[in-house]
Design an enzyme around this catalytic site. Sequence first.
Site, PDB file in Angstrom:
ATOM      1  N   TYR A 139      64.958  83.164  27.742  1.00 17.51           N
ATOM      2  CA  TYR A 139      66.058  82.348  27.642  1.00 17.51           C
ATOM      3  C   TYR A 139      66.002  81.637  26.240  1.00 17.51           C
ATOM      4  CZ  TYR A 139      68.172  84.272  31.555  1.00 17.51           C
ATOM      5  OH  TYR A 139      68.889  85.093  32.458  1.00 17.51           O
TER       6      TYR A 139
ATOM      7  N   THR B  88      84.007  93.658  28.917  1.00 15.49           N
ATOM      8  CA  THR B  88      83.042  93.784  29.939  1.00 15.49           C
ATOM      9  C   THR B  88      82.888  95.020  30.544  1.00 15.49           C
ATOM     10  OG1 THR B  88      82.728  92.909  32.505  1.00 15.49           O
ATOM     11  CG2 THR B  88      84.763  92.738  31.757  1.00 15.49           C
TER      12      THR B  88
ATOM     13  N   HIS C 260      79.064  82.160  34.902  1.00 11.99           N
ATOM     14  CA  HIS C 260      77.794  82.395  34.979  1.00 11.99           C
ATOM     15  C   HIS C 260      77.019  81.352  34.315  1.00 11.99           C
ATOM     16  CE1 HIS C 260      78.450  86.957  35.823  1.00 11.99           C
ATOM     17  NE2 HIS C 260      78.666  86.426  36.712  1.00 11.99           N
TER      18      HIS C 260
ATOM     19  N   GLN D  13      82.189  85.508  31.781  1.00 19.09           N
ATOM     20  CA  GLN D  13      80.845  85.842  32.318  1.00 19.09           C
ATOM     21  C   GLN D  13      79.819  85.285  31.314  1.00 19.09           C
ATOM     22  OE1 GLN D  13      80.576  89.743  34.641  1.00 19.09           O
ATOM     23  NE2 GLN D  13      82.376  89.994  33.038  1.00 19.09           N
ATOM     24  N   ASN D  14      80.160  85.119  30.138  1.00 16.91           N
ATOM     25  CA  ASN D  14      79.126  84.751  28.950  1.00 16.91           C
ATOM     26  C   ASN D  14      78.619  83.285  29.118  1.00 16.91           C
ATOM     27  OD1 ASN D  14      80.054  87.370  28.289  1.00 16.91           O
ATOM     28  ND2 ASN D  14      81.306  86.372  26.604  1.00 16.91           N
TER      29      ASN D  14
HETATM   30  C1  BJW Z   1      82.823  95.377  23.570  1.00 14.62           C
HETATM   31  C2  BJW Z   1      82.701  95.207  22.252  1.00 14.62           C
HETATM   32  C3  BJW Z   1      83.706  94.658  21.292  1.00 14.62           C
HETATM   33  C4  BJW Z   1      80.897  95.692  23.380  1.00 14.62           C
HETATM   34  N1  BJW Z   1      84.779  94.654  21.871  1.00 14.62           N
HETATM   35  N2  BJW Z   1      84.255  95.312  23.880  1.00 14.62           N
HETATM   36  C5  BJW Z   1      79.168  93.728  45.584  1.00 14.62           C
HETATM   37  C6  BJW Z   1      78.966  94.844  45.332  1.00 14.62           C
HETATM   38  C7  BJW Z   1      77.749  95.390  45.009  1.00 14.62           C
HETATM   39  C8  BJW Z   1      76.963  94.383  44.659  1.00 14.62           C
HETATM   40  C9  BJW Z   1      77.308  93.053  44.536  1.00 14.62           C
HETATM   41  C10 BJW Z   1      78.427  92.710  45.288  1.00 14.62           C
HETATM   42  N3  BJW Z   1      78.744  91.333  45.408  1.00 14.62           N
HETATM   43  C11 BJW Z   1      77.649  90.649  44.702  1.00 14.62           C
HETATM   44  C12 BJW Z   1      76.663  91.800  44.328  1.00 14.62           C
HETATM   45  C13 BJW Z   1      75.327  91.551  43.830  1.00 14.62           C
HETATM   46  C14 BJW Z   1      75.349  91.130  42.250  1.00 14.62           C
HETATM   47  C15 BJW Z   1      75.826  92.489  41.640  1.00 14.62           C
HETATM   48  O1  BJW Z   1      77.013  92.504  41.102  1.00 14.62           O
HETATM   49  N4  BJW Z   1      75.175  93.657  41.248  1.00 14.62           N
HETATM   50  C16 BJW Z   1      75.682  94.569  40.558  1.00 14.62           C
HETATM   51  C17 BJW Z   1      74.529  94.695  39.578  1.00 14.62           C
HETATM   52  C18 BJW Z   1      76.010  95.672  41.561  1.00 14.62           C
HETATM   53  N5  BJW Z   1      76.125  90.176  41.911  1.00 14.62           N
HETATM   54  C19 BJW Z   1      75.593  88.805  42.083  1.00 14.62           C
HETATM   55  O2  BJW Z   1      74.357  88.944  42.599  1.00 14.62           O
HETATM   56  C20 BJW Z   1      76.512  87.718  41.786  1.00 14.62           C
HETATM   57  N6  BJW Z   1      76.247  86.662  42.644  1.00 14.62           N
HETATM   58  C21 BJW Z   1      77.007  86.912  43.848  1.00 14.62           C
HETATM   59  O3  BJW Z   1      77.935  87.653  44.110  1.00 14.62           O
HETATM   60  O4  BJW Z   1      76.860  85.812  44.741  1.00 14.62           O
HETATM   61  C22 BJW Z   1      77.663  85.599  45.954  1.00 14.62           C
HETATM   62  C23 BJW Z   1      77.015  84.460  46.611  1.00 14.62           C
HETATM   63  C24 BJW Z   1      77.973  83.825  47.156  1.00 14.62           C
HETATM   64  C25 BJW Z   1      77.860  82.659  47.904  1.00 14.62           C
HETATM   65  C26 BJW Z   1      76.717  81.828  47.786  1.00 14.62           C
HETATM   66  C27 BJW Z   1      75.532  82.734  47.168  1.00 14.62           C
HETATM   67  C28 BJW Z   1      75.898  84.211  46.599  1.00 14.62           C
HETATM   68  C29 BJW Z   1      75.794  86.964  40.395  1.00 14.62           C
HETATM   69  C30 BJW Z   1      75.665  87.794  39.337  1.00 14.62           C
HETATM   70  C31 BJW Z   1      75.007  87.118  38.178  1.00 14.62           C
HETATM   71  C32 BJW Z   1      74.872  88.193  37.052  1.00 14.62           C
HETATM   72  N7  BJW Z   1      74.125  87.348  35.931  1.00 14.62           N
HETATM   73  C33 BJW Z   1      73.960  87.996  34.710  1.00 14.62           C
HETATM   74  C34 BJW Z   1      72.869  87.108  34.029  1.00 14.62           C
HETATM   75  C35 BJW Z   1      73.428  85.750  33.467  1.00 14.62           C
HETATM   76  C36 BJW Z   1      72.340  85.098  32.662  1.00 14.62           C
HETATM   77  C37 BJW Z   1      72.124  85.730  31.351  1.00 14.62           C
HETATM   78  O5  BJW Z   1      72.935  85.946  30.495  1.00 14.62           O
HETATM   79  O6  BJW Z   1      70.868  86.064  31.473  1.00 14.62           O
HETATM   80  O7  BJW Z   1      75.056  87.771  33.956  1.00 14.62           O
HETATM   81  S1  BJW Z   1      73.742  89.918  34.900  1.00 14.62           S
HETATM   82  C38 BJW Z   1      74.387  89.913  33.311  1.00 14.62           C
HETATM   83  O8  BJW Z   1      75.891  90.976  33.630  1.00 14.62           O
HETATM   84  C39 BJW Z   1      75.114  88.638  32.843  1.00 14.62           C
HETATM   85  C40 BJW Z   1      76.683  88.983  32.494  1.00 14.62           C
HETATM   86  O9  BJW Z   1      77.613  87.995  32.707  1.00 14.62           O
HETATM   87  C41 BJW Z   1      76.985  90.163  33.603  1.00 14.62           C
HETATM   88  C42 BJW Z   1      78.019  91.195  33.323  1.00 14.62           C
HETATM   89  O10 BJW Z   1      77.810  91.941  31.956  1.00 14.62           O
HETATM   90  P1  BJW Z   1      78.988  92.146  30.980  1.00 14.62           P
HETATM   91  O11 BJW Z   1      79.568  90.721  30.465  1.00 14.62           O
HETATM   92  O12 BJW Z   1      79.961  93.052  31.568  1.00 14.62           O
HETATM   93  O13 BJW Z   1      78.194  92.925  29.606  1.00 14.62           O
HETATM   94  P2  BJW Z   1      77.872  94.368  29.555  1.00 14.62           P
HETATM   95  O14 BJW Z   1      76.907  94.463  28.511  1.00 14.62           O
HETATM   96  O15 BJW Z   1      77.536  94.923  31.003  1.00 14.62           O
HETATM   97  O16 BJW Z   1      79.249  95.257  29.153  1.00 14.62           O
HETATM   98  C43 BJW Z   1      79.757  94.637  27.616  1.00 14.62           C
HETATM   99  C44 BJW Z   1      80.976  95.590  27.590  1.00 14.62           C
HETATM  100  O17 BJW Z   1      81.444  95.108  26.107  1.00 14.62           O
HETATM  101  C45 BJW Z   1      80.681  97.026  27.394  1.00 14.62           C
HETATM  102  O18 BJW Z   1      81.680  97.692  28.174  1.00 14.62           O
HETATM  103  C46 BJW Z   1      81.157  97.338  25.840  1.00 14.62           C
HETATM  104  O19 BJW Z   1      81.784  98.659  25.822  1.00 14.62           O
HETATM  105  C47 BJW Z   1      81.921  96.271  25.527  1.00 14.62           C
HETATM  106  N8  BJW Z   1      81.974  96.055  24.156  1.00 14.62           N
HETATM  107  N9  BJW Z   1      81.203  95.356  22.100  1.00 14.62           N
HETATM  108  C48 BJW Z   1      85.208  94.928  23.020  1.00 14.62           C
HETATM  109  N10 BJW Z   1      83.305  94.363  20.040  1.00 14.62           N
END
Ligand code: BJW
Length: 286
Positions: free
Chosen positions: A71, A234, A143, A113-114
Amino acid sequence: HKMAPSSDFHAFQTALRAARNIIAVAGAGLSAASGIPTFRGAGGMWRKYDAMSLATPEAFERSPILVWQFYHYRRETASNASPNDAHRALSAFSRSSLRKQVAPHSNFTLITQNVDGLSVRANQELAAVQPDPNDQPNLIEMHGRLFDVLCNNPTCGHVEFNTNSPICEALGGTEKLVEQHVVDPDIQVKDLPHCPKCGGLARPGVVWFGERPHQLDEIDDLVAEADLCLVVGTSSTVYPAASYAEEVEQNGGKVAVFNLERSHGDNQAHFLFLGPCEETLPKALG
Ligand code: BJW
Ligand code: ZN
């Protein structure tokens, strides 16, 4: 909704003008042009570092030094970056005075989410050139933030916004080690950031897997009310953010995806603008 998505900017602008409650759900692709690596997709940083091994509370319990090094590296990258044209297009659109020209009767909220703070900085930069104290941009950083430092002691929970570089002396210069995925052998847990209030170990103020995203109740209301959802840079693979577009669609609203490549669920979208969002968003919202 069964038709193939449209990539017609003119048709999108007609939908934009007709919308009342607009949300944008953004991800790492929004900041890609600012030089912030994405998580998955091309150049995704979690190919080099295993996501589950770093962005979980368990990882922090196991190895707070490795997680803090990661981080610290992310903080340095974000503070050396600047907002790009996609952030600026969203900031301008969130300004009601400017938005009214495009979508006269609409409300708008950016749900990002960023954790890099670049959307906040884009809003601040716009406010500096065109001050408008009556118009607070609606922005939710679901996030958390890289520059929030959170006490890891749940009975304390003190949070502080801290942009110091480095955040503590021991982490200074360890960015290079992170690139090689090496833990600095000279750092001890006592050298890591600690809570100024209770003295406990501090952690980054971001939302890890299994943790509750910020402002969920507010987000749920916005999603339930939305009649147009922009999905920007995303992969739509992390929940709950990944479910918002589908919910808007189920409620009879429209979805417009802005992504470099195809992403999860985009074949259901009404509009799909493939390409860099720093080019497509200014064109679509301008
Ligand atoms: C471009 C581009 C350009 C590139 N122009 N485009 C339901 C089903 C299944 C699982 C779950 C569910 N509900 C919850 C879960 C569990 C879990 C989850 O989702 N797991 C999955 C892996 C399946 N979720 C959680 O645990 C969440 N919490 C939760 O649900 O809590 C419930 C709760 C309720 C009440 C009490 C307690 C709990 C929390 C999720 C936290 C995610 N954290 C992270 C890390 C944050 C810190 C850090 O940055 O280090 O967040 S993980 C990471 O992924 C980060 C991001 O915000 C997140 C999303 O990623 P993102 O932004 O989509 O990035 P990429 O790289 O995947 O995609 C980039 C895109 O950009 C690509 O498509 C490219 O093509 C595109 N691109 N250049 C346009 N120039
Ligand atoms: Zn504390």
